[in-house]
Design a protein around this motif. Structure first.
Motif: not given
Length: 681
Positions: A108-132
């Motif tokens: 996943f490639i995240l980019s923005s016209s603002v760098h760095p961000l003024k506040k933290a953002v919450i990002v959820q990234l899905p993943y495939y099956y893993v034998d935990l």
């Protein structure tokens, strides 16, 4: 408000076995907008851009990812973009991982016209099956304008749809979820110790006193052996694995310092599943250990419990407990190496597909497990691709002894190699295209010509645009060679080297070189004459009465004919603002709502256009075209001022190459055609 964003508690839930299937169904790469190969353009659904505004909010990202933006991070004209690296271009962002770490998600490639961000953002990234049970997750990140990959803190978050990890970040960049085998460490001193493993309650290591000279650390790692790998080894290697009945996982017990213990160390290991020993009657149980000279059976007195076996060793390494046929446990030193080399491998297939359009030829080289062969071939053929079969290597003829002398003694038969070949995570090939065709300069072949297999991701392929090597309109023959990378053994290189040959008939080549026919100009409409109208009698017209002409003096005539206001010559609009030009701009700038914000259109207009697009099912290019038409109607200056406003908006939203093309065509007083953006598209 800040405390709500900063306080996140870790939650561990049970994994749903269907989560990976759901994510793979949503992972549809073959989406396109305005292309001759609609099944192979990935960027349409793998890139999303939002203008969150000052209030922020929750936004959906490609492949089920999500982002939560608090208020005050962005202004009205700022935007944020999330793009998933497509399989054919994944090589640009793949991190360099150690051999024990593997990718478990898309990049996943995240980019923005603002760098760095003024506040933290919450990002959820899905993943495939893993034998935990035997592996643990990790998140790798590469911050913007930096080259090194670092570990990023995360929380594991699972819901009913698909598992994901949650990141709280104030910097954007490239992110990917990985996994490594679980490993636990414990210290050992010269005073000795008894350690019971947490990974498996049946594993323990006992160090007697003065068995080592200095303190050190010891690690335990478990690598499971899938049941299908055991069945595959027994079926395809009957000479080596015919005496093997069942085996446990591989248990790696290693030390930070290599040493031979002064006194034997006692290792307790679990018995294979379903095997129980009573009264120390385990004549068919063997503990096999990996040494510098290969695998060998531990030669010591075994002590059995109902579910475990203990033995004394002078060195620590990789262990495996196996059950053999009666009195055949010495053969296990030949069977376990077969399992060890195939625990992380599977039978695979490498295939080439061709799509031959009139003006565009494309080749796809794909690697996948063998059981997916029919599914992948059917999916490609359904969208117009042609399957190219591999060239079989010629078999060596059998040597027959025809002399009258006594024939030489027969050689000992060697173990028969299984048909096909095996692939593993990270397996690479170099692609070579020869013959009468070559790879077009528009492809990324000259930047990277390697095909890499990602075992835990749904698709692994490279695609290239090919073209004739010369301008001759004749039948052509092309050859694609795949050479393995990093394989030194000669037999393994031969099994993993492939050649594909294909032929293109003369009609396909002529259609490729045939020039485009100009669009026919519409014929002028001819007036229709009807003769069934009623005829009226012709009336005799009288001459009009003479008109009296009034004469004026020269000064009065000048005063009457002098214009009150200067004549205004209507200014013609720029040719880059015609309907055809705006439609071609809309096809390469699908982010219409973001462009509307940078063109300073009213919020009510943007909202209305958005709802109109949703209700009518319009595509992103159609929305952008409507926005450009609405903006054009509001303009008064439709030449230099309008072009300057449009190019400034394109540059503000991060599309300077499109702005340069618009300005160049305006300076040349030409319309914008689809060929103006061939390098961008």
């Amino acid at each position: 408000m800040a405390s709500r964003w900063n306080s996140r508690k870790k939650r561990n839930r049970s994994r749903s076995p269907t989560c990976d299937v759901i994510m793979r169904k949503e992972n549809t790469w073959n989406v396109s907008v305005a292309t001759e190969h609609p099944d192979m353009t990935e960027e349409a659904n793998l890139k999303t851009t939002y203008g969150p505004g000052k209030k922020g909010g929750n936004f959906a990202l490609p492949l089920g990812a999500k982002i939560s933006i608090p208020d005050g991070v962005f202004s009205k004209k700022d935007s944020i973009t999330c793009q998933v690296a497509p399989p054919s271009g994944r090589w640009r962002h793949v991190p360099v991982l150690p051999p024990s770490e593997h990718m478990a998600s898309e990049i996943f490639i995240l980019s923005s016209s603002v760098h760095p961000l003024k506040k933290a953002v919450i990002v959820q990234l899905p993943y495939y099956y893993v034998d935990l049970e035997h592996n643990e997750l990790n998140v790798k990140g590469r911050w913007k304008d930096e080259a090194e990959w670092v570990d990023v803190g995360f929380l594991k978050k699972e819901d009913s749809s698909m598992p994901s990890v949650e990141l709280e970040i104030a910097r954007l960049g490239v992110f990917v979820v990985t996994f490594t085998p679980k490993r636990e460490m414990f210290p050992v001193s010269p005073q000795g110790c008894l350690y019971n493993a947490r990974l498996n309650r049946h594993i323990s290591v006992r160090f007697p006193k003065k068995s080592i000279d200095t303190s050190m650390h010891c690690s335990i790692q478990i690598t499971p052996i899938p049941s299908d790998k055991l069945a595959f080894s027994k079926k395809n290697f009957p000479v080596d694995c015919g005496e093997l009945l069942t085996a446990t996982e591989f248990v790696d017990i290693t030390t930070t310092l290599p040493c031979n213990f002064r006194r034997p160390v006692t290792v307790k290991l679990p018995l294979p599943a379903g095997v129980e020993v009573e009264n120390d009657n385990g004549t068919d149980i063997a503990v096999v250990v990996k040494t510098d000279n290969g695998w060998s059976v531990v030669d010591s007195n075994y002590k059995f419990s109902r579910t475990t076996v203990s033995c004394d060793v002078k060195t620590l390494s990789r262990f495996c407990v196996c059950q053999s046929k009666p009195d055949r446990k010495q053969k296990m030193k030949d069977a376990i190496p077969i399992l060890d080399g195939r625990s992380n491998k599977e039978k695979g297939e490498v295939t080439v597909f061709l799509s031959l359009k009139d003006k565009s030829w494309m080749g796809v080289i794909e690697c996948f497990p063998e059981f997916k062969t029919e599914v992948r071939a059917s999916a490609r053929s359904s969208v117009g691709f042609r399957h190219i079969a591999k060239q079989e290597l010629p078999k060596e003829p059998e040597q027959r002894f025809t002399s009258r002398r006594r024939p030489p003694p027969p050689q000992q038969p060697q173990a028969k190699e299984p048909e096909g070949f095996e692939i593993y995570d990270g397996c690479k090939w170099e692609v070579e295209v020869t013959g009468d065709v070559r790879v077009s300069g528009e492809s990324d072949y000259f930047d990277n010509n390697q095909l890499q297999f990602f075992r835990n991701l749904p698709e692994s392929y490279r695609r290239f645009v090919i073209e004739p090597r010369t301008n001759e309109e004749r039948a052509l023959q092309g050859v694609i060679n795949l050479v393995p990378v990093g394989i030194e053994e000669q037999k393994a290189r031969e099994r993993l080297s492939f050649t594909f040959k294909f032929e293109l008939d003369e009609e396909k080549v002529k259609a490729y070189f045939k020039p485009d026919e100009p669009e026919p100009e519409p014929e002028p409409e001819k007036p229709t004459v009807t003769f069934d109208l009623p005829l009226e009698p012709i009336k005799e017209e009288r001459p009009p009465p003479p008109v009296k002409v009034r004469t004026f003096s020269a000064s009065a005539l000048e005063r009457l004919t002098r214009p009150i206001r200067p004549n205004k010559i209507p200014e013609k609009e720029s040719r880059v603002l015609t309907g055809r030009s705006l439609m071609n701009i809309a096809r390469v700038v699908p982010e219409g709502l973001t462009l509307a914000v940078h063109l300073d259109l009213p919020d009510s207009t943007i909202t209305g256009l958005g709802f109109d697009a949703i209700s009518n099912g319009l595509g992103m290019a159609d929305v952008t075209y409507k926005i450009l038409l609405y903006w054009k109607r509001r303009l008064k200056d439709k030449r230099n001022g309008a072009v300057a406003e449009l190019t400034e908006a394109l540059r503000d939203m991060g599309r300077p190459e499109v702005a340069d093309t618009v300005q160049e065509m305006h300076d040349k007083n030409k319309e914008i055609g689809p060929d103006c953006f061939h390098l961008i598209m």
